[in-house]
Design a protein around this motif. Structure first.
Motif, PDB file in Angstrom:
ATOM      1  N   PHE A   1       0.852  -1.183   0.000  1.00 36.45           N
ATOM      2  CA  PHE A   1       0.000   0.000   0.000  1.00 36.45           C
ATOM      3  C   PHE A   1       0.887   1.232   0.000  1.00 36.45           C
ATOM      4  O   PHE A   1       1.964   1.238   0.606  1.00 36.45           O
ATOM      5  CB  PHE A   1      -0.889   0.022   1.242  1.00 36.45           C
ATOM      6  CG  PHE A   1      -1.934  -1.049   1.258  1.00 36.45           C
ATOM      7  CD1 PHE A   1      -3.217  -0.777   0.832  1.00 36.45           C
ATOM      8  CD2 PHE A   1      -1.626  -2.329   1.682  1.00 36.45           C
ATOM      9  CE1 PHE A   1      -4.188  -1.766   0.843  1.00 36.45           C
ATOM     10  CE2 PHE A   1      -2.581  -3.328   1.691  1.00 36.45           C
ATOM     11  CZ  PHE A   1      -3.875  -3.046   1.270  1.00 36.45           C
TER      12      PHE A   1
ATOM     13  N   ALA B   1      -7.168   1.666   4.076  1.00 34.67           N
ATOM     14  CA  ALA B   1      -6.518   0.670   3.214  1.00 34.67           C
ATOM     15  C   ALA B   1      -7.375  -0.582   3.087  1.00 34.67           C
ATOM     16  O   ALA B   1      -7.502  -1.147   2.000  1.00 34.67           O
ATOM     17  CB  ALA B   1      -5.134   0.327   3.770  1.00 34.67           C
TER      18      ALA B   1
ATOM     19  N   TYR C   1      -8.899  -2.382  -0.461  1.00 34.25           N
ATOM     20  CA  TYR C   1      -8.316  -3.689  -0.774  1.00 34.25           C
ATOM     21  C   TYR C   1      -9.350  -4.630  -1.383  1.00 34.25           C
ATOM     22  O   TYR C   1     -10.468  -4.749  -0.904  1.00 34.25           O
ATOM     23  CB  TYR C   1      -7.739  -4.312   0.489  1.00 34.25           C
ATOM     24  CG  TYR C   1      -7.230  -5.714   0.285  1.00 34.25           C
ATOM     25  CD1 TYR C   1      -6.053  -5.956  -0.405  1.00 34.25           C
ATOM     26  CD2 TYR C   1      -7.938  -6.805   0.766  1.00 34.25           C
ATOM     27  CE1 TYR C   1      -5.582  -7.244  -0.600  1.00 34.25           C
ATOM     28  CE2 TYR C   1      -7.480  -8.099   0.585  1.00 34.25           C
ATOM     29  CZ  TYR C   1      -6.297  -8.309  -0.103  1.00 34.25           C
ATOM     30  OH  TYR C   1      -5.845  -9.587  -0.308  1.00 34.25           O
TER      31      TYR C   1
ATOM     32  N   SER D   1      -0.404  -3.816  -5.597  1.00 38.86           N
ATOM     33  CA  SER D   1      -0.269  -2.632  -4.750  1.00 38.86           C
ATOM     34  C   SER D   1      -1.516  -1.760  -4.866  1.00 38.86           C
ATOM     35  O   SER D   1      -2.261  -1.829  -5.845  1.00 38.86           O
ATOM     36  CB  SER D   1       0.976  -1.823  -5.118  1.00 38.86           C
ATOM     37  OG  SER D   1       0.839  -1.221  -6.371  1.00 38.86           O
ATOM     38  N   TYR D   2      -1.715  -0.968  -3.847  1.00 41.47           N
ATOM     39  CA  TYR D   2      -2.896  -0.111  -3.738  1.00 41.47           C
ATOM     40  C   TYR D   2      -2.445   1.277  -3.328  1.00 41.47           C
ATOM     41  O   TYR D   2      -1.550   1.427  -2.498  1.00 41.47           O
ATOM     42  CB  TYR D   2      -3.855  -0.660  -2.673  1.00 41.47           C
ATOM     43  CG  TYR D   2      -4.373  -2.028  -3.026  1.00 41.47           C
ATOM     44  CD1 TYR D   2      -5.585  -2.183  -3.665  1.00 41.47           C
ATOM     45  CD2 TYR D   2      -3.627  -3.168  -2.745  1.00 41.47           C
ATOM     46  CE1 TYR D   2      -6.060  -3.448  -4.011  1.00 41.47           C
ATOM     47  CE2 TYR D   2      -4.086  -4.427  -3.089  1.00 41.47           C
ATOM     48  CZ  TYR D   2      -5.302  -4.558  -3.717  1.00 41.47           C
ATOM     49  OH  TYR D   2      -5.755  -5.803  -4.067  1.00 41.47           O
TER      50      TYR D   2
END
Length: 86
Positions: A31, A67, A71, A78-79
């Protein structure tokens, strides 16, 4: 369900973001929370690496909740969290 047991984080100068990791069983996801998001969360934070890491540490629980909302299991490696997430 994503969890954030690993408290390591690092500042990525190229992305201008703090990177941290979450775990969903054996799956690890990266993240990134960008500088603008950190400035929104903590406007008085210093605008340098140390300031952004401090803002992240001071607001870790809030950041992890955001986060978890972005998700999607197995969707990406990845975020990115941006100011609009807060």
């Amino acid at each position: 369900m994503i969890e954030f047991p690993n408290h390591s984080r690092s500042y990525d100068r190229t992305r201008r973001a703090v990177r941290f990791w979450g775990h969903d069983s054996a799956i690890e996801a990266s993240f990134f929370i960008n500088e603008d998001a950190l400035k929104r969360i903590q406007p008085d934070a210093g605008h340098d690496e140390s300031g952004f890491l401090h803002a992240f540490d001071s607001n870790r629980d809030l950041i992890c909740v955001a986060a978890a909302k972005v998700y999607v299991r197995g969707s990406r490696g990845s975020y990115d969290l941006v100011a609009a997430n807060f």
